[in-house]
Write a protein that holds these residues in place. Structure first.
Motif, PDB file in Angstrom:
ATOM      1  N   SER A  99      46.402  40.426  42.126  1.00  0.00           N
ATOM      2  CA  SER A  99      46.298  41.962  41.437  1.00  0.00           C
ATOM      3  C   SER A  99      47.093  41.600  40.167  1.00  0.00           C
ATOM      4  O   SER A  99      47.378  42.691  39.356  1.00  0.00           O
TER       5      SER A  99
ATOM      6  N   ASP B  53      44.185  46.785  31.751  1.00  0.00           N
ATOM      7  CA  ASP B  53      44.389  47.003  33.241  1.00  0.00           C
ATOM      8  C   ASP B  53      43.141  47.073  34.123  1.00  0.00           C
ATOM      9  O   ASP B  53      43.089  46.336  35.229  1.00  0.00           O
ATOM     10  N   GLY B  54      42.220  47.793  33.925  1.00  0.00           N
ATOM     11  CA  GLY B  54      41.075  47.745  34.644  1.00  0.00           C
ATOM     12  C   GLY B  54      40.159  46.495  34.837  1.00  0.00           C
ATOM     13  O   GLY B  54      39.656  46.043  35.816  1.00  0.00           O
TER      14      GLY B  54
ATOM     15  N   ARG C 284      52.608  46.979  35.631  1.00  0.00           N
ATOM     16  CA  ARG C 284      51.927  45.559  35.606  1.00  0.00           C
ATOM     17  C   ARG C 284      52.687  44.784  34.548  1.00  0.00           C
ATOM     18  O   ARG C 284      52.566  43.603  34.988  1.00  0.00           O
TER      19      ARG C 284
ATOM     20  N   GLU D 184      39.654  39.707  42.513  1.00  0.00           N
ATOM     21  CA  GLU D 184      40.046  40.236  43.974  1.00  0.00           C
ATOM     22  C   GLU D 184      40.983  39.116  44.441  1.00  0.00           C
ATOM     23  O   GLU D 184      41.596  39.290  45.473  1.00  0.00           O
TER      24      GLU D 184
ATOM     25  N   ASN E 254      50.393  51.600  33.979  1.00  0.00           N
ATOM     26  CA  ASN E 254      49.711  50.631  34.929  1.00  0.00           C
ATOM     27  C   ASN E 254      50.347  50.285  35.815  1.00  0.00           C
ATOM     28  O   ASN E 254      50.399  49.107  36.251  1.00  0.00           O
ATOM     29  N   GLU E 255      51.209  50.958  36.492  1.00  0.00           N
ATOM     30  CA  GLU E 255      52.049  50.756  37.812  1.00  0.00           C
ATOM     31  C   GLU E 255      53.094  49.784  37.668  1.00  0.00           C
ATOM     32  O   GLU E 255      53.227  48.788  38.544  1.00  0.00           O
TER      33      GLU E 255
ATOM     34  N   LYS F 281      42.082  44.152  37.363  1.00  0.00           N
ATOM     35  CA  LYS F 281      41.783  44.785  38.758  1.00  0.00           C
ATOM     36  C   LYS F 281      40.540  44.246  39.355  1.00  0.00           C
ATOM     37  O   LYS F 281      40.522  44.433  40.490  1.00  0.00           O
ATOM     38  N   LYS F 282      39.761  43.501  38.389  1.00  0.00           N
ATOM     39  CA  LYS F 282      38.402  43.221  39.242  1.00  0.00           C
ATOM     40  C   LYS F 282      38.571  41.683  39.497  1.00  0.00           C
ATOM     41  O   LYS F 282      37.814  41.344  40.239  1.00  0.00           O
TER      42      LYS F 282
END
Length: 247
Positions: free
Chosen positions: A189, A179-180, A232, A186, A229-230, A183-184
């Motif tokens: 999402s 997930d991290g 995702r 830009e 992760n919300e 998120k990179k």
């Protein structure tokens, strides 16, 4: 002779049969690029003999025969392994949607290697569950080969009690790490590169489809993943659902 690509996939007992994460990568690829194909189903225990009979090359340092594989009657090409198939289809059908946009070939392959290594903790939960949807003719082969690989019976491979909680926490940590990475990006999402899906996204989705099929949507394992992760991972599958056609 038909010009439709032949896609060799692994048979199972789930509706529509498709369940293998590796073959799902290729199915997503074919559907996304809108390349006509038809599926030939192969029992797991028959894969090596089937590949040798049909001229499908071995993979993994040329020592193992695995699926997915495709045969393209237009070019007379037979190729195995999902990443190699993706590269071939990208080069052969340049006017279809891109799997590796903007020169991201090396980056995506590096991601796939890292992704596979990061998610290793879930196999002890997934392999015993996968056994339950293997076709009866292939269950003995599946059990003996997996038990030899892991050095445990399928029953002993699945953690229980406190060990289960600790190992499941490692699975969540692995998904958190991926997930991290996402998120990179830009630009989006949801996807790894830009605003459209790529082969990296199909690699992630293929594993998720596999887990959903072997555990079932109502299982506590799947419900956990859908909540992480919300949400995702459920959102990703929903977005890519249009590329899950089985033909």
């Amino acid at each position: 002779m038909s010009n439709i690509i032949i896609f060799y996939d692994i048979a199972s007992t789930v509706p529509g049969q498709a369940f293998s994460p590796n073959t799902w990568k290729t199915r997503y690829t074919l559907n996304y690029k809108r390349i006509p194909y038809r599926t030939v189903w192969v029992e797991i225990h028959d894969v090596e003999a089937f590949c040798k009979k049909n001229g499908i090359p071995p993979t993994h340092d040329l020592t193992l025969y695995t699926l997915p594989a495709i045969y393209n009657p237009t070019t007379g090409t037979t190729i195995a392994e999902s990443s190699r198939i993706a590269e071939y289809l990208e080069a052969t059908y340049p006017d279809t949607p891109k799997l590796f946009p903007g020169g991201t070939h090396a980056l995506q392959h590096a991601f796939i290697d890292a992704y596979d290594a990061t998610l290793m903790p879930f196999y002890q939960f997934a392999i015993p569950a996968a056994f339950k949807i293997i076709t009866p003719n292939s269950q003995h082969y599946f059990r003996t080969t997996r038990e030899a690989f892991f050095g445990k019976t399928l029953e002993d491979l699945l953690p229980t009690g406190q060990a289960r909680e600790e190992e499941w926490a490692k699975v969540k940590a692995a998904f958190d790490k991926v997930d991290g990475w996402v998120k990179k990006n830009e630009a989006s999402s949801l996807y790894f590169y830009g605003t459209d899906p790529s082969f990296a996204d199909f690699t992630v989705a293929a594993v998720l489809v596999w887990l959903k099929k072997i555990w079932g949507e109502d299982s506590p394992e799947w419900q956990d993943i859908m909540a992480w992760n919300e949400g995702r991972w459920g959102t990703l599958l929903k977005e890519l659902e249009k590329y899950e056609t089985i033909v």
